[in-house]
Design a protein around this motif. Structure first.
Motif, PDB file in Angstrom:
ATOM      1  N   ILE A1334     -17.861  98.113  59.400  1.00 43.09           N
ATOM      2  CA  ILE A1334     -18.198  99.180  58.446  1.00 43.09           C
ATOM      3  C   ILE A1334     -17.986  98.734  57.001  1.00 43.09           C
ATOM      4  O   ILE A1334     -18.131  99.535  56.077  1.00 43.09           O
ATOM      5  CB  ILE A1334     -17.378 100.456  58.733  1.00 43.09           C
ATOM      6  CG1 ILE A1334     -15.879 100.182  58.573  1.00 43.09           C
ATOM      7  CG2 ILE A1334     -17.678 100.985  60.108  1.00 43.09           C
ATOM      8  CD1 ILE A1334     -15.021 101.428  58.739  1.00 43.09           C
ATOM      9  N   ASP A1335     -17.648  97.441  56.804  1.00 45.25           N
ATOM     10  CA  ASP A1335     -17.425  96.939  55.445  1.00 45.25           C
ATOM     11  C   ASP A1335     -18.747  96.525  54.808  1.00 45.25           C
ATOM     12  O   ASP A1335     -19.659  96.032  55.472  1.00 45.25           O
ATOM     13  CB  ASP A1335     -16.484  95.729  55.470  1.00 45.25           C
ATOM     14  CG  ASP A1335     -15.086  96.104  55.926  1.00 45.25           C
ATOM     15  OD1 ASP A1335     -14.639  97.204  55.560  1.00 45.25           O
ATOM     16  OD2 ASP A1335     -14.467  95.329  56.674  1.00 45.25           O
ATOM     17  N   GLU A1336     -18.806  96.677  53.485  1.00 41.89           N
ATOM     18  CA  GLU A1336     -19.944  96.189  52.713  1.00 41.89           C
ATOM     19  C   GLU A1336     -19.902  94.663  52.669  1.00 41.89           C
ATOM     20  O   GLU A1336     -18.841  94.042  52.685  1.00 41.89           O
ATOM     21  CB  GLU A1336     -19.859  96.770  51.302  1.00 41.89           C
ATOM     22  CG  GLU A1336     -20.902  96.249  50.333  1.00 41.89           C
ATOM     23  CD  GLU A1336     -20.546  96.613  48.897  1.00 41.89           C
ATOM     24  OE1 GLU A1336     -19.625  95.985  48.339  1.00 41.89           O
ATOM     25  OE2 GLU A1336     -21.166  97.555  48.361  1.00 41.89           O
ATOM     26  N   SER A1337     -21.065  94.001  52.613  1.00 36.50           N
ATOM     27  CA  SER A1337     -21.114  92.551  52.450  1.00 36.50           C
ATOM     28  C   SER A1337     -21.864  92.205  51.172  1.00 36.50           C
ATOM     29  O   SER A1337     -22.649  93.004  50.661  1.00 36.50           O
ATOM     30  CB  SER A1337     -21.796  91.892  53.657  1.00 36.50           C
ATOM     31  OG  SER A1337     -23.112  92.387  53.801  1.00 36.50           O
ATOM     32  N   VAL A1338     -21.600  91.003  50.677  1.00 36.08           N
ATOM     33  CA  VAL A1338     -22.219  90.543  49.436  1.00 36.08           C
ATOM     34  C   VAL A1338     -22.824  89.170  49.677  1.00 36.08           C
ATOM     35  O   VAL A1338     -22.148  88.264  50.193  1.00 36.08           O
ATOM     36  CB  VAL A1338     -21.186  90.465  48.287  1.00 36.08           C
ATOM     37  CG1 VAL A1338     -21.851  89.944  47.015  1.00 36.08           C
ATOM     38  CG2 VAL A1338     -20.561  91.834  48.043  1.00 36.08           C
ATOM     39  N   ILE A1339     -24.104  88.992  49.310  1.00 33.45           N
ATOM     40  CA  ILE A1339     -24.790  87.710  49.425  1.00 33.45           C
ATOM     41  C   ILE A1339     -24.978  87.173  48.014  1.00 33.45           C
ATOM     42  O   ILE A1339     -25.523  87.859  47.145  1.00 33.45           O
ATOM     43  CB  ILE A1339     -26.169  87.861  50.110  1.00 33.45           C
ATOM     44  CG1 ILE A1339     -26.083  88.770  51.325  1.00 33.45           C
ATOM     45  CG2 ILE A1339     -26.733  86.501  50.473  1.00 33.45           C
ATOM     46  CD1 ILE A1339     -25.169  88.293  52.404  1.00 33.45           C
ATOM     47  N   THR A1340     -24.510  85.953  47.800  1.00 30.63           N
ATOM     48  CA  THR A1340     -24.651  85.329  46.485  1.00 30.63           C
ATOM     49  C   THR A1340     -25.427  84.035  46.614  1.00 30.63           C
ATOM     50  O   THR A1340     -25.693  83.553  47.707  1.00 30.63           O
ATOM     51  CB  THR A1340     -23.276  85.055  45.859  1.00 30.63           C
ATOM     52  OG1 THR A1340     -22.498  84.266  46.773  1.00 30.63           O
ATOM     53  CG2 THR A1340     -22.543  86.357  45.585  1.00 30.63           C
ATOM     54  N   LYS A1341     -25.784  83.469  45.470  1.00 26.49           N
ATOM     55  CA  LYS A1341     -26.586  82.251  45.434  1.00 26.49           C
ATOM     56  C   LYS A1341     -25.877  81.152  46.190  1.00 26.49           C
ATOM     57  O   LYS A1341     -24.662  81.006  46.108  1.00 26.49           O
ATOM     58  CB  LYS A1341     -26.818  81.833  43.971  1.00 26.49           C
ATOM     59  CG  LYS A1341     -27.951  80.831  43.794  1.00 26.49           C
ATOM     60  CD  LYS A1341     -29.310  81.469  43.988  1.00 26.49           C
ATOM     61  CE  LYS A1341     -30.420  80.453  43.663  1.00 26.49           C
ATOM     62  NZ  LYS A1341     -31.742  81.034  43.903  1.00 26.49           N
ATOM     63  N   VAL A1387     -27.251  85.673  40.676  1.00 25.75           N
ATOM     64  CA  VAL A1387     -27.642  86.902  41.356  1.00 25.75           C
ATOM     65  C   VAL A1387     -26.779  87.135  42.594  1.00 25.75           C
ATOM     66  O   VAL A1387     -26.331  86.188  43.242  1.00 25.75           O
ATOM     67  CB  VAL A1387     -29.122  86.846  41.760  1.00 25.75           C
ATOM     68  CG1 VAL A1387     -29.339  85.854  42.892  1.00 25.75           C
ATOM     69  CG2 VAL A1387     -29.610  88.224  42.191  1.00 25.75           C
ATOM     70  N   GLU A1388     -26.500  88.390  42.879  1.00 26.79           N
ATOM     71  CA  GLU A1388     -25.847  88.755  44.122  1.00 26.79           C
ATOM     72  C   GLU A1388     -26.443  90.073  44.616  1.00 26.79           C
ATOM     73  O   GLU A1388     -26.897  90.893  43.835  1.00 26.79           O
ATOM     74  CB  GLU A1388     -24.331  88.885  43.959  1.00 26.79           C
ATOM     75  CG  GLU A1388     -23.872  90.056  43.121  1.00 26.79           C
ATOM     76  CD  GLU A1388     -22.336  90.191  43.101  1.00 26.79           C
ATOM     77  OE1 GLU A1388     -21.658  89.170  43.256  1.00 26.79           O
ATOM     78  OE2 GLU A1388     -21.871  91.328  42.940  1.00 26.79           O
ATOM     79  N   VAL A1389     -26.460  90.196  45.936  1.00 26.02           N
ATOM     80  CA  VAL A1389     -27.028  91.393  46.558  1.00 26.02           C
ATOM     81  C   VAL A1389     -25.970  92.010  47.456  1.00 26.02           C
ATOM     82  O   VAL A1389     -25.397  91.326  48.309  1.00 26.02           O
ATOM     83  CB  VAL A1389     -28.286  91.052  47.391  1.00 26.02           C
ATOM     84  CG1 VAL A1389     -28.826  92.313  48.076  1.00 26.02           C
ATOM     85  CG2 VAL A1389     -29.368  90.430  46.511  1.00 26.02           C
ATOM     86  N   LYS A1390     -25.708  93.283  47.251  1.00 29.18           N
ATOM     87  CA  LYS A1390     -24.763  93.996  48.095  1.00 29.18           C
ATOM     88  C   LYS A1390     -25.516  94.681  49.228  1.00 29.18           C
ATOM     89  O   LYS A1390     -26.572  95.267  49.008  1.00 29.18           O
ATOM     90  CB  LYS A1390     -23.986  95.023  47.274  1.00 29.18           C
ATOM     91  CG  LYS A1390     -23.071  94.393  46.223  1.00 29.18           C
ATOM     92  CD  LYS A1390     -22.279  95.460  45.467  1.00 29.18           C
ATOM     93  CE  LYS A1390     -21.357  94.803  44.437  1.00 29.18           C
ATOM     94  NZ  LYS A1390     -20.581  95.818  43.680  1.00 29.18           N
ATOM     95  N   VAL A1391     -24.951  94.594  50.426  1.00 26.84           N
ATOM     96  CA  VAL A1391     -25.592  95.160  51.620  1.00 26.84           C
ATOM     97  C   VAL A1391     -24.641  96.154  52.269  1.00 26.84           C
ATOM     98  O   VAL A1391     -23.519  95.794  52.655  1.00 26.84           O
ATOM     99  CB  VAL A1391     -25.981  94.060  52.629  1.00 26.84           C
ATOM    100  CG1 VAL A1391     -26.717  94.682  53.813  1.00 26.84           C
ATOM    101  CG2 VAL A1391     -26.834  92.992  51.967  1.00 26.84           C
ATOM    102  N   ASP A1392     -25.089  97.402  52.362  1.00 27.34           N
ATOM    103  CA  ASP A1392     -24.294  98.412  53.067  1.00 27.34           C
ATOM    104  C   ASP A1392     -24.436  98.229  54.569  1.00 27.34           C
ATOM    105  O   ASP A1392     -25.502  97.851  55.056  1.00 27.34           O
ATOM    106  CB  ASP A1392     -24.759  99.818  52.696  1.00 27.34           C
ATOM    107  CG  ASP A1392     -24.397 100.188  51.266  1.00 27.34           C
ATOM    108  OD1 ASP A1392     -23.323  99.749  50.812  1.00 27.34           O
ATOM    109  OD2 ASP A1392     -25.196 100.893  50.618  1.00 27.34           O
TER     110      ASP A1392
END
Length: 1505
Positions: A1334-1341, A1387-1392
């Motif tokens: 249930i944790d958010e994740s973060v994708i970065t370059k 850039v980074e993208v947060k994913v719920d």
């Protein structure tokens, strides 16, 4: 031109013999080479093409390859069907070829079963060196196959020079060999199942038999062992051999030998020609070389045909070069075509109707395809070839010489390192060491495979044989021997030299291919792209300059400044349709009241192309409907009706679909809530004005508008009188003109059962499913043949169905009594013959339709029916009966109704009200019984006995002659009765009664047991056994269900039943685990039975082991934790004893610099596999893909692939095994190895948050789970370890009897007995699973992956499907692509996380408020998600917020009124908490009808109230 017999009308044996004899006398018996074939044991051996519609249907599309004669024979209970193309040749042998083992020269032409025919061979293609293998004897070149096999064994196909696909059975040695030539030029597909198999030229032949096929790879011989008894290929016995090994030395400094080899390739392909060959001539290299070489060879060889035909497509060609080539080759016939828009779509339609479907892979670089597969039949190159083949067929030119293969091999679609197309591998720049690139992707696969199938399937559609001189092995080898310097010196140097040697015109260095796109190209236009890689040219509005701002991008941010700029552009350029459209779309979607309607109208008006104008109007109208702007949507339709030219069908459909009974307008409460009464009145006014407008002359529109007006008046304005006036004035006032054209062109698609009868029964079925068999067989039991109409046709809606019925009835005597009935949900009584007597006595000179309980699809028609006490008083169009002289005029008239476009029931209802003296409804269900809403009839019941159906409705009991399972609920009842007639009843259950209220479990179980003991169960019984067991499970009778599965397995040993038995008790969503009926007494009986069959089983070791797991599951779900864990420990103890010698214990053996090998098993190319491979490649990790192209046979196969791979590696190397379709890589080799070595284990698994598939095993982990991290339990999607240790583990696991069900269960078992050497990454530092997170994740370059606040992991596994980990994985994969494509390194993208999955986890953890919030977040994405609505209600009830619970239960039922759980919970809530007893009783009564398992308990509860 001869008329060819339809493949659905096989030649009778005597007539076939006479035909063969006559052709023999005349010297015209057709050769056997160009053809197709079907081999199967899925149909009982006593059937043939006349008695089995399924056999005919499966052979239908591929029979076009051999349209002139279809032969059928049975050998060793296997059907062999061969379709022949007759090219006016001398006597040649038909297929299959047969031989006794002791007589290798036996004649191969017999078509009768002979026990001495131990070798049976059948093939498609040409063998050019047949005379060198067996002396010429006037027979087919296929005569060489069996002698070659007897001389060389399994690799016999290496002796054959040709283009072929061969299936050879040696029944004496129990061997099957499937062979494809070096490049797989001829299609061959196969499906091998545990008890059945099918081999065919086309994939459709297999899918139509209910299986999925695998295409044989090029350059391949597959060998299977045959079961000595059943002669079925044995799964797992497959061996693979190569035909051709190319020499990669590059040493020849000139192209002379290549030119000679190519001319020889042409010569061998023209020997013994009996038909004029043809080419598709363009101005490019390849077709020019083929055409000039072919013309030269035919003239110098003195061939009787003396020449060829040539066909060209104008537009993409240098017509001067084409003209010069025609002058040089002087073809007998030459034709040049230009494609108009209508001709283009005409050819597309014909391909969709008649051509075998085939999908180009998504990685071939098609413009605009978005990486998805592309339907070959929509490729402009395919459409052009279709036109050429059609013309060639008309000219009796039946052999096509294709240039396919040259681009793939000689240029790689490039030159000098420059790629001319996206799918080029190395830009056509050949290295000095050819092994560096060989075999490149397109050499055997890629476009080579795709375009060969295009050529074969298009040519085959027209009964034309294709030959490929560029793919001759000698030609390819000569090219490979050329030095790299020669290859790279000039674009297609070898073909250029060939063209120069023949003085054949060409434009050096230019890549040209014909384009079949509809266009206005002149003769000088050039297309420099591969045929098929272009798209139709766009329409350019030159008066609309491109804005200097990114309007689309800025509109996404809803910038008011952007709107102003856009309005300014429109002011400056008022004729730009697309700008008006953008402004309208934006103002509509953002609820801006800025005249969106005017801009939509302006955009439509400015669109000049007629087809585009209609298309835009339809899209705008649909968009307005979706946004609840109903009146504006209707106005757009009215606008479209007024355009010049014929109105397309889809415009009518836009209006028709909006106002029919099951449309969103009536089912979606938003329409009534967001549309005011005033707006509905305005809508009614708009429709009425259009209806009375004399300038609108479109009768179809007025008919549909009349329906719409009546629906609005009846359903929303509650004006029943106004509704009836609308119907009478606008729907029933005038009939449309009847359709009079002939329907004879449907003859080809009719399967006539034949025979004379007082009653004819016809049904339309474009696809043969099991239900069609039920329909036909039920008629047979009643002594009446059923004629199946439409086999092989594309389903194009109700008009096609009515046209096919019309074609059928036209051929009947006018006085013939005919019954027309739906194919997929109708059963006929064994008493069906009585229908003639009833009809003549009560309904003669009438048309009688079946009746149903509600007026559908137009409730507004209900008042038009006369009052009646009969229940089934409303017309149902699923079946009707009458004399041909009455039915035919009705069908003619109905074909002219606009209402037919959307609903045949609406159309026939209209006809009935227009002809009340002719058409009646069987309102007493004397003949027809509709099953929809069956449960709403008091005391309703349907029983099948030996003689027919017994139906109860209230106090009335009768015997209907036809059952129609209309509606979802009716279809369920239909399936029950069909199962009793043809599965659970009938054959082995004595045809016993089937009562929906009481399943005769004991009787069926006992009959299954008796049949098992006498060996009376076959593969066809499996679905019946599984269905019976499932029904018992629904009622909580798991003991009885297990007994049925047990005795079925004892009798058949079919692993399908073992899998079903295991599935009942495995995983958190298993039928037993989720059952609401787990009475302790019934569960105790189940336990006793399982214990008994586990210890004394006749089912073998597999059954015993599965039973032990099942017993443990039963203990666990009954709360008997100690007993459950004790059973699991006994399984583990057994494994420790049996496999102690293979154990490797102790911590990791450290290799300071190990090599890492990464592999995944994937049998199909899918986007998810590309995600894995690409994510690994970013970090310089190569993934070896195992099993591509094979049929996937389950977990055991996957483990075997991994075992073979590990055995090939040094035992101190590391192997990393990954699931192929849900894993992403975020770190490189160094990080992976370092983190692995930190764990101090020989083998490391990833972990997950739940014990799966055995929840009861959780207690066997240390402290209920390994380590201190959240990933406590083993997950087998990622495995890392030393090759030697992994090999030992896999060698032990393959011995586990339950491996076939779950590899994870097997790995858990191994882990729990080898904890010293095997570990789990519980912290997630190396591996992370996503299910339950249930944790958010973060994708970065990089890209890199961070979960929560700190967890930075290397590999991510999206375990669990649905809305769980797989959904999270998909979101992360999309985020990776976003990051990779960005130009900003920061850039980074947060994913719920998926909110639904998170909600379930929170609920299980007891955090109800958090669960409710997550469910509500999910509803923002899916407002009608039933499970979320239901679960919020459950959570509120747990919190004792009964108002909240009621609100969400009722919301759930507004979406799905038939949700049993929502009805049950709401009913109990209303009775117990809200004290609304009447409301509660209604909900509980609905629940009782929907859930038979709880019906008794619920009705008792209701009565107590």
């Amino acid at each position: 031109m001869a008329r060819y017999p339809s493949p659905l009308h096989p030649t009778p044996p005597l007539l076939e013999f006479l035909l063969l004899f006559l052709l023999l006398l005349l010297g015209f018996l057709p050769p056997s080479s160009p053809c197709s074939f079907l081999i199967t044991n899925t149909i009982p051996p006593h059937h043939n093409l006349s008695t089995s519609p399924l056999l005919s249907y499966s052979n239908h599309l591929q029979s076009r390859r051999g349209p002139d004669l279809t032969t059928h024979s049975v050998h060793h209970d296997v059907h062999f069907i061969h379709n022949l193309l007759w090219m006016n040749g001398e006597f040649k042998t038909s297929q299959p070829f047969l031989s006794a083992v002791n007589n290798p020269h036996a004649n191969g032409g017999a078509t009768t079963t002979n026990g001495d025919n131990d070798i049976v061979a059948i093939y498609n293609g040409e063998i050019y060196n047949a005379d060198s293998i067996t002396p010429p004897n006037g027979e087919s070149d296929g005569r060489s196959i069996i002698p070659s096999y007897l001389a060389s064994g399994s690799t016999y196909a290496r002796n054959l020079d040709g283009e072929f696909a061969i299936a050879l059975f040696d029944f004496s040695s129990n061997v099957l060999l499937l062979s494809a030539d070096t490049f797989g030029t001829k299609p061959l597909w196969y499906s091998i199942q545990p008890t059945t198999f099918t081999i065919s030229s086309y994939a459709s032949a297999i899918t139509r038999l209910g299986y999925q096929g695998t295409q044989l790879e090029p350059n391949t011989v597959l060998k299977f062992d045959l079961d000595p008894t059943t002669k079925n290929p044995i799964l797992g016995s497959k061996q693979k051999f190569e035909l051709t090994t190319f020499d990669l030395k590059q040493y020849k400094p000139h192209t002379d030998d290549f030119v000679k080899a190519f001319m020889e390739s042409i010569r061998k392909r023209t020997q013994d020609l009996k038909s004029v060959p043809f080419v598709g001539l363009s101005s490019g290299y390849d077709s020019g070389a083929v055409a000039c070489a072919l013309a030269s060879t035919l003239k110098t060889d003195g061939n009787p045909t003396q020449n060829m035909n040539a066909y060209s497509i104008r537009g993409g060609e240098d017509m001067q070069i084409v003209k010069e080539r025609l002058e040089l080759t002087a073809p007998l016939i030459n034709k040049t075509f230009s494609f108009s828009q209508s001709e283009y779509y005409h050819q597309t339609f014909k391909l969709k109707l008649n051509c075998e479907p085939y999908a180009y892979p998504g990685n071939l670089g098609y413009s605009g395809q978005g990486g998805n597969e592309m339907d070959m039949r929509t490729d402009p190159g395919a459409i052009g070839l279709s036109k050429i083949c059609e013309e060639a067929r008309n000219d009796n030119s039946l052999i096509y010489f294709s240039g396919t293969g040259a681009d793939e091999i000689i240029s790689d679609y490039g030159f000098g390192g420059k790629k001319l197309t996206p799918h080029s591998s190395f830009g056509g720049k050949f290295p000095d060491d050819l092994a560096m690139v060989f075999p490149w992707y397109n050499f055997f696969g890629g476009t080579q495979r795709a375009y060969l199938m295009k050529e074969e399937l298009i040519a085959g559609t027209y009964g034309i044989e294709a030959r490929y001189p560029f793919l001759d092995v000698s030609v390819v080898q000569e090219f490979l021997w050329l030095t790299a310097e020669v290859k790279n010196s000039e674009y297609k140097r070898s073909i250029g030299d060939l063209l120069r040697s023949m003085r054949c015109s060409f434009d050096p260095g230019k890549k040209v291919g014909f384009s079949a796109n509809p266009s206005q190209h002149g003769e000088g236009d050039q297309e420099k792209t591969r045929a098929g890689l272009t798209t139709a040219p766009p329409i350019i509005h030159s008066e609309c300059p491109k804005p200097s701002i990114d309007i689309d991008g800025m509109l996404n941010y809803r910038s008011s400044q952007t709107l102003k700029l856009l309005q300014r552009y429109i002011t400056l350029h008022p004729s730009c349709a697309h700008l008006h459209l953008k402004l309208a779309d934006h103002t509509l979607s953002n609820s801006r009241q800025q005249n969106y309607f005017e801009h939509y109208v302006r955009a439509i008006d400015l669109t000049s192309d007629e087809a585009e104008k209609y298309d835009l109007a339809s899209k705008v109208s649909l968009k307005l409907f979706e946004n609840y702007k109903i009146n504006d949507a209707v106005k757009i339709v009215i606008l479209a009706i007024g355009f010049d030219g014929p109105t397309p069908v889809f415009i009518y459909n836009t209006l028709a679909t909006a106002f029919i009974g099951n449309s969103p307008l009536f089912l979606d409460s938003n329409y009534s809530s967001k549309t005011t009464t005033l707006e509905f009145k305005e809508l009614a006014s708009t429709l009425r004005e259009a209806l009375v407008d004399e300038s609108v002359q479109d009768a179809k529109f007025k008919e549909l508008a009349g329906y719409a007006l009546s629906a609005v008046m009846y359903g929303f304005l509650v004006d029943k009188e106004g509704s009836q006036e609308a119907i009478k004035t606008f729907v029933l006032a005038n009939e449309n003109q009847p359709v009079k054209e002939s329907s004879g062109h449907f003859d080809h698609f009719m399967y006539h059962a034949g025979g004379l009868s007082p009653l004819k029964i016809g049904t339309v079925a474009t696809k043969v499913k099991e239900e069609v068999y039920f329909m036909v067989e039920s008629g047979s039991r009643g002594g009446v043949a059923v004629d199946v109409i439409g086999l092989g046709m594309e389903w194009e809606g109700n008009p096609t169905k009515v046209k096919m019925y019309k074609a059928y009835v036209e051929k009947l005597d006018p006085e013939q009594i005919v019954l027309l009935a739906d194919a997929y949900d109708v059963l006929l009584s064994p008493e069906i013959g009585k229908v003639v007597e009833i009809f003549e006595e009560k309904f003669d000179n009438k048309i009688i339709f079946g009746g149903e309980l509600r007026c559908w699809p137009d409730a507004s028609f209900e008042p038009l029916y006369p009052p009646s006490t009969s229940r089934f008083r409303f017309l149902n169009s699923g079946s009707y009966l009458g004399r041909a002289k009455h039915i035919l005029p009705m069908l003619n008239d109905v074909l002219g109704y606009a209402s037919l476009l959307i609903s045949d029931q609406r159309a026939f209802t209209r006809y009935m009200h227009l002809h009340p003296d002719l058409v009646v409804v069987d309102s007493d269900a004397e003949i027809f019984r509709s099953l929809h809403l069956h449960a709403e009839v008091p005391h309703a019941n349907i029983v099948f006995d030996f003689d027919g159906f017994v139906a109860t409705a209230g106090e009335r009991v009768n015997r209907p002659l036809l059952l129609h399972g209309n509606g979802n609920d009716g279809n369920m009842y239909y399936k029950h009765v069909a199962g009793n007639m043809f599965g659970a009843g009938g054959e082995y259950a004595g045809g016993g009664l089937y009562d929906f209220s009481k399943l005769p479990i004991e009787k069926i179980r006992d009959n299954v047991r008796l049949a098992a003991e006498r060996g009376g169960l076959g593969g066809e019984d499996l679905n019946g056994i599984i269905g019976i067991a499932a029904e018992m499970g629904k009622r909580g009778r798991f003991e009885e269900g297990a007994k049925v599965l047990y005795w079925g397995y004892v009798a058949s040993r079919n692993p399908v039943l073992l899998v079903e038995y295991a599935r009942w008790f495995a995983g958190e969503a298993c039928p037993f685990c989720t059952s609401s009926v787990k009475d302790s007494g019934l569960a105790q009986k189940l336990h006793v039975f399982l214990d008994k069959v586990g210890r004394y089983s006749k089912g073998g070791e597999e059954w015993k082991e599965i039973t032990q797991f099942n017993i443990a599951t039963v203990h666990h779900w009954l709360g008997e934790v100690e007993e459950s864990e004790a059973m699991y420990r006994s399984i583990l103890a057994k494994g420790e004893v049996e496999n102690s010698r293979s154990s490797r214990e102790g911590g990791a053996i450290v290799n300071k610099d190990p090599t890492l090998h990464v592999a995944a098993v994937a049998t199909q190319e899918r986007p998810e596999l590309a995600n894995l491979v690409n994510s690994a490649a970013v970090h310089s990790i190569h993934v070896d893909v195992l099993g591509m192209g094979d049929s996937y046979l389950g977990n055991s196969q996957k483990v075997q692939y991994f075992l073979k791979y590990a055995l090939e590696k040094d035992e101190d190397d590391l192997v990393l095994f990954l699931d192929a379709y849900d894993v992403l890589v975020f770190k490189g080799v160094k990080e992976v190895i370092e983190k692995f070595q930190d764990q101090d284990k020989r083998i490391l698994f990833c972990g997950e948050t739940a014990s799966y598939p055995d929840l009861g095993m959780a207690g066997l982990y240390d402290g209920g789970g390994e380590g201190g991290g959240q990933f406590k339990y083993l997950n087998s999607g990622v495995i890392l370890g030393r090759a030697g240790d992994v090999t030992a583990m896999l060698q032990e696991i393959v011995s586990y009897k339950s491996l076939f069900l779950s590899d994870q269960r097997s790995f858990v078992r191994y882990f729990l007995t080898h904890r010293n050497s095997v570990g789990i990454d519980t912290s997630g530092s190396l591996f992370v699973t996503l299910h339950g997170i249930i944790d958010e994740s973060v994708i970065t370059k990089g890209p890199s992956f961070k979960l929560g606040s700190s967890l930075n992991t290397s590999i991510v596994h999206g375990n669990a499907g649905g809305l769980g980990g797989k959904k999270y994985y998909e979101q992360i994969a999309d985020a990776m692509k976003t990051v990779a494509q960005s130009q900003d390194g920061k850039v980074e993208v947060k994913v719920d996380p998926p909110f639904y999955s998170s909600a379930i986890i929170s609920y299980r953890n007891g955090d109800l408020i958090e669960a409710i919030n997550f469910f509500k977040k999910h509803l923002l994405k899916e407002p009608s998600h039933v499970d979320s609505l239901y679960n919020i209600g459950v959570a509120y009830a747990d919190l004792e917020d009964y108002d909240g619970a009621r609100e969400y239960y009722e919301a759930c039922l507004r979406v799905d009124l038939d949700n049993a759980s929502c009805n049950l919970n709401l009913g109990v809530l209303l009775v117990e908490k809200v004290r609304d007893v009447e409301g509660g009783k209604k909900a509980l009564e609905r629940a009782a009808k929907l859930d038979p398992a709880r019906a008794g308990v619920l009705r008792g509860y209701i009565e107590a109230l």
